[in-house]
Design an enzyme around this catalytic site. Structure first.
Site, PDB file in Angstrom:
ATOM      1  N   GLY A 262       0.805  -1.217   0.000  1.00 30.99           N
ATOM      2  CA  GLY A 262       0.000   0.000   0.000  1.00 30.99           C
ATOM      3  C   GLY A 262       0.840   1.270   0.000  1.00 30.99           C
ATOM      4  O   GLY A 262       0.332   2.361  -0.250  1.00 30.99           O
ATOM      5  N   ARG A 263       2.115   1.098   0.307  1.00 32.23           N
ATOM      6  CA  ARG A 263       2.985   2.276   0.292  1.00 32.23           C
ATOM      7  C   ARG A 263       4.395   1.872  -0.119  1.00 32.23           C
ATOM      8  O   ARG A 263       5.374   2.445   0.330  1.00 32.23           O
ATOM      9  CB  ARG A 263       3.015   2.937   1.662  1.00 32.23           C
ATOM     10  CG  ARG A 263       3.399   1.997   2.796  1.00 32.23           C
ATOM     11  CD  ARG A 263       3.733   2.807   4.005  1.00 32.23           C
ATOM     12  NE  ARG A 263       3.842   1.951   5.178  1.00 32.23           N
ATOM     13  CZ  ARG A 263       4.268   2.376   6.336  1.00 32.23           C
ATOM     14  NH1 ARG A 263       4.627   3.637   6.472  1.00 32.23           N
ATOM     15  NH2 ARG A 263       4.349   1.578   7.364  1.00 32.23           N
TER      16      ARG A 263
ATOM     17  N   GLY B 202       0.140   6.283   1.571  1.00 30.80           N
ATOM     18  CA  GLY B 202       1.258   5.734   0.791  1.00 30.80           C
ATOM     19  C   GLY B 202       2.627   6.221   1.247  1.00 30.80           C
ATOM     20  O   GLY B 202       3.629   5.924   0.609  1.00 30.80           O
TER      21      GLY B 202
ATOM     22  N   ARG C 228      14.931  -0.892   0.600  1.00 33.12           N
ATOM     23  CA  ARG C 228      15.148  -2.120   1.357  1.00 33.12           C
ATOM     24  C   ARG C 228      15.555  -3.271   0.433  1.00 33.12           C
ATOM     25  O   ARG C 228      15.037  -3.392  -0.664  1.00 33.12           O
ATOM     26  CB  ARG C 228      13.837  -2.453   2.080  1.00 33.12           C
ATOM     27  CG  ARG C 228      13.817  -3.748   2.821  1.00 33.12           C
ATOM     28  CD  ARG C 228      12.625  -3.793   3.752  1.00 33.12           C
ATOM     29  NE  ARG C 228      11.423  -4.271   3.092  1.00 33.12           N
ATOM     30  CZ  ARG C 228      10.244  -4.361   3.710  1.00 33.12           C
ATOM     31  NH1 ARG C 228      10.101  -3.973   4.966  1.00 33.12           N
ATOM     32  NH2 ARG C 228       9.196  -4.801   3.068  1.00 33.12           N
TER      33      ARG C 228
ATOM     34  N   ARG D 242       5.652 -13.610   0.963  1.00 29.89           N
ATOM     35  CA  ARG D 242       5.199 -13.750   2.346  1.00 29.89           C
ATOM     36  C   ARG D 242       4.192 -14.893   2.429  1.00 29.89           C
ATOM     37  O   ARG D 242       3.626 -15.279   1.400  1.00 29.89           O
ATOM     38  CB  ARG D 242       4.487 -12.458   2.788  1.00 29.89           C
ATOM     39  CG  ARG D 242       5.269 -11.194   2.519  1.00 29.89           C
ATOM     40  CD  ARG D 242       4.324 -10.000   2.315  1.00 29.89           C
ATOM     41  NE  ARG D 242       5.067  -8.822   1.841  1.00 29.89           N
ATOM     42  CZ  ARG D 242       5.479  -7.822   2.611  1.00 29.89           C
ATOM     43  NH1 ARG D 242       5.198  -7.821   3.884  1.00 29.89           N
ATOM     44  NH2 ARG D 242       6.144  -6.803   2.108  1.00 29.89           N
TER      45      ARG D 242
ATOM     46  N   ASP E 196       1.288 -11.586   6.919  1.00 31.32           N
ATOM     47  CA  ASP E 196       1.863 -10.779   5.840  1.00 31.32           C
ATOM     48  C   ASP E 196       3.260 -10.273   6.217  1.00 31.32           C
ATOM     49  O   ASP E 196       3.959  -9.731   5.379  1.00 31.32           O
ATOM     50  CB  ASP E 196       0.947  -9.598   5.488  1.00 31.32           C
ATOM     51  CG  ASP E 196       0.550  -8.781   6.703  1.00 31.32           C
ATOM     52  OD1 ASP E 196       0.043  -9.376   7.672  1.00 31.32           O
ATOM     53  OD2 ASP E 196       0.756  -7.561   6.691  1.00 31.32           O
TER      54      ASP E 196
ATOM     55  N   ASP F 291       9.827  -6.246   8.070  1.00 29.99           N
ATOM     56  CA  ASP F 291       8.882  -5.246   8.582  1.00 29.99           C
ATOM     57  C   ASP F 291       9.082  -4.939  10.063  1.00 29.99           C
ATOM     58  O   ASP F 291       8.351  -5.424  10.930  1.00 29.99           O
ATOM     59  CB  ASP F 291       7.428  -5.661   8.296  1.00 29.99           C
ATOM     60  CG  ASP F 291       7.024  -5.258   6.880  1.00 29.99           C
ATOM     61  OD1 ASP F 291       7.853  -4.646   6.183  1.00 29.99           O
ATOM     62  OD2 ASP F 291       5.891  -5.542   6.470  1.00 29.99           O
TER      63      ASP F 291
HETATM   64  P1  AMP Z   1       2.531  -3.007   8.050  1.00 27.10           P
HETATM   65  O1  AMP Z   1       1.841  -2.749   9.341  1.00 27.10           O
HETATM   66  O2  AMP Z   1       3.588  -1.978   7.716  1.00 27.10           O
HETATM   67  O3  AMP Z   1       3.040  -4.402   7.907  1.00 27.10           O
HETATM   68  O4  AMP Z   1       1.431  -2.780   6.908  1.00 27.10           O
HETATM   69  C1  AMP Z   1       0.231  -3.477   6.816  1.00 27.10           C
HETATM   70  C2  AMP Z   1      -0.505  -3.074   5.574  1.00 27.10           C
HETATM   71  O5  AMP Z   1      -0.899  -1.693   5.634  1.00 27.10           O
HETATM   72  C3  AMP Z   1       0.285  -3.203   4.277  1.00 27.10           C
HETATM   73  O6  AMP Z   1      -0.616  -3.588   3.265  1.00 27.10           O
HETATM   74  C4  AMP Z   1       0.792  -1.806   4.051  1.00 27.10           C
HETATM   75  O7  AMP Z   1       1.109  -1.548   2.700  1.00 27.10           O
HETATM   76  C5  AMP Z   1      -0.381  -0.972   4.521  1.00 27.10           C
HETATM   77  N1  AMP Z   1       0.005   0.393   4.950  1.00 27.10           N
HETATM   78  C6  AMP Z   1       0.636   0.742   6.105  1.00 27.10           C
HETATM   79  N2  AMP Z   1       0.816   2.081   6.171  1.00 27.10           N
HETATM   80  C7  AMP Z   1       0.299   2.604   5.029  1.00 27.10           C
HETATM   81  C8  AMP Z   1       0.173   3.922   4.493  1.00 27.10           C
HETATM   82  N3  AMP Z   1       0.628   4.993   5.144  1.00 27.10           N
HETATM   83  N4  AMP Z   1      -0.416   4.055   3.286  1.00 27.10           N
HETATM   84  C9  AMP Z   1      -0.882   2.991   2.610  1.00 27.10           C
HETATM   85  N5  AMP Z   1      -0.812   1.731   3.071  1.00 27.10           N
HETATM   86  C10 AMP Z   1      -0.222   1.523   4.250  1.00 27.10           C
HETATM   87 MG    MG Z   2       4.011  -5.500   6.621  1.00 28.84          MG
END
Ligand code: AMP
Ligand code: MG
Length: 483
Positions: A88-89, A122, A172, A179, A248, A258
């Site tokens: 998502g980002r 994002g 990274r 995953r 994930d 992560d």
């Molecule tokens: P994470 O907690 O970083 O493992 O992210 C979990 C999910 O949320 C993943 O699909 C990320 O891409 C999405 N995500 C986290 N932060 C953002 C953000 N600021 N904008 C868009 N997607 C996000």
């Molecule tokens: Mg993640």
């Protein structure tokens, strides 16, 4: 040409991602650049540690040869299933072949919105980006398989979090970004053919010894189980709490991925939790092996159709295979802990002996890192027990008895132990100080801490304060994710 990309994911797995370019950062500048890793990746560090490099590694400029894409994945988050997460980002810029012939992903995190962004912006911000950089490098230096940071780039843009925060992108490197959740995305949609395609890709990339095997998919499950058993045992050996072991966030390669609300424990507690959102302690320190097992069961479910055409038979095979995980993990953990105590032989009572020490450390609120290091250098271990030091005395007597059957000299034992018991881990309060200064634009503390954690086993008198836990009376450490 700055990169010699190969793009096997884009080429071989069409339909598993959305092609997408990064957003334009107003003023990209390099915050930190990993020269050593760049060299491993056969990159020209000097050319890349530049304005052009900052533009590329922030996603603002797509380099020649890249095929940027956002990967699709699903995941169980804190036990609840989300059928669509995905990058998502983040985006995968391309793959590089490193000096040892390994294929590695170059991936950007914080590079703008994608079709998987849902409500998110994002973006990423300086503090969490540098946390991931720092902890990844610390883990690597500690010998724990991990994704690593190639660079952190400030975007020059404010991003709205609790207030405005300076934006940043993390570049990274990972063996891959496959995953458990990648498999779940397609399995949940009943796309059996795609699950097979993904499994074949994972085997070719990570476990090529399974190519042509009679039961490659049980083999894949077993290989991921083995890699995860090794990984989690290493976490437990350095006192690492991941904090968000969602499916994930669990790789097929067996690398840690992560770094959000993660932390190293100081005073030993099996219940240690740092994440502000982990209210029920699902991902507490001592729960990590069981959670890994649970996540692997989710992977096994995805593979059932490939394991056997007969549902009952597939389930039987998967269940039997999964039952190997805990014994496998325990063997890895015992090996890690024996090494920490300098035991070169295995005896039946070792598990109970190690547990006895951990239990005394828990009661005594003994610092995890310091206790094992003091055992290494024959320091004053007892003084590290704030309560009931008799627990330590009792253990010590049992340990001395155990040592009588050890063939190594005390000097040899100490030398071996010094290679596995670090002096320095990224202490939570030091990490916080470094990240808040960096957020204010001062990188000095970050750079100093990074240098310390990159040589964790080497005692340096001038670094004494880096080896200390937070001063007594400090507030409990809390970390936050999704930032
Ligand atoms: P994470 O907690 O970083 O493992 O992210 C979990 C999910 O949320 C993943 O699909 C990320 O891409 C999405 N995500 C986290 N932060 C953002 C953000 N600021 N904008 C868009 N997607 C996000
Ligand atoms: Mg993640």
């Amino acid at each position: 040409m700055l990169f010699n990309f190969d793009n096997s994911y884009a080429r071989e797995l069409e339909g598993f991602y959305a092609p997408i370019e990064g957003a334009n950062a107003p003023s990209p500048t390099m915050l930190a650049f990993n020269e050593e890793l760049a060299a491993d990746l056969r990159l020209n560090a000097r050319a890349l540690n530049s304005l052009e490099g900052a533009r590329i590694l922030s996603g603002s400029l797509t380099p020649e040869g890249a095929q940027p894409l956002a990967m699709a994945y699903a995941g169980h988050q804190f036990g609840g299933f989300s059928p669509q997460l995905g990058d998502g980002r983040a985006l995968l810029l391309g793959e590089l072949i490193d000096t040892s012939g390994q294929r590695r992903d170059l991936h950007l995190k914080g590079s703008g919105r994608t079709p998987f962004s849902r409500g998110g912006d994002g973006k990423a911000v300086v503090g969490p980006v540098l946390r991931e950089y720092l902890i990844g490098e610390a883990m690597h230096a500690l010998g724990v398989p991990t994704t690593r940071a190639l660079a952190a780039v400030a975007t020059g843009e404010d991003v709205l979090r609790e207030g405005p925060q300076p934006g940043a992108v993390l570049a990274r490197i990972a063996s891959s970004h496959l995953r458990v959740g990648t498999f779940q995305f397609f399995a949940a949609r009943g796309e059996e053919e795609r699950v097979k395609q993904l499994a074949d890709y994972a085997i070719a990339r990570h476990y090529p010894e399974l190519l042509g095997a009679q039961t490659p998919y049980v083999g894949l499950l077993r290989a991921v189980m083995a890699a995860q058993a090794k990984l989690i045992a290493k976490w437990m050996g350095v006192g690492f709490v991941h904090g968000v072991m969602n499916t994930d966030n669990m790789t097929i390669s067996g690398e840690t991925i992560d770094y959000g609300p993660c932390a190293f424990i100081d005073a030993y507690s099996p219940k240690a939790v740092f994440s502000s959102i982990d209210q029920f302690g699902r991902y507490a320190f001592a729960s990590q092996p069981a959670i890994a097992n649970w996540n692997l069961a989710r992977l096994a479910e995805c593979l059932l159709g490939l394991i056997d055409k007969d549902d009952d038979e597939a389930l039987r095979i998967a269940t039997n295979t999964l039952a190997e995980f805990m014994p496998l993990y325990e063997a890895e953990w015992l090996a890690v802990m024996r090494a920490k105590l300098g035991l070169s032989t295995a005896e039946n009572g070792d598990k109970a002996l190690i547990e006895k020490l951990l239990s005394a450390m828990h009661t005594g609120r003994a610092d995890f890192t310091q206790t094992f290091r003091a055992l290494t250098t024959d320091g004053d271990v007892r003084a590290l027990f704030a309560a009931e030091p008799e627990g330590y005395d009792n253990w010590r007597a049992a340990f001395e008895k155990r040592l009588r059957s050890e063939p190594l000299s005390p000097e040899q034992r100490a030398a071996n132990m010094a290679l596995v018991n670090p002096v320095y881990t990224p202490r939570n309060h030091m990490v916080e100080q470094a990240l808040s200064a960096a957020t204010e634009g001062n990188m000095e503390a970050f750079e100093a801490l990074l240098a310390v954690v990159k040589s964790p086993f080497e005692h340096k008198p001038e670094y004494a304060h880096y080896a200390e836990p937070a001063p007594a009376g400090s507030a409990p450490y809390r970390t936050f994710c999704g930032t």
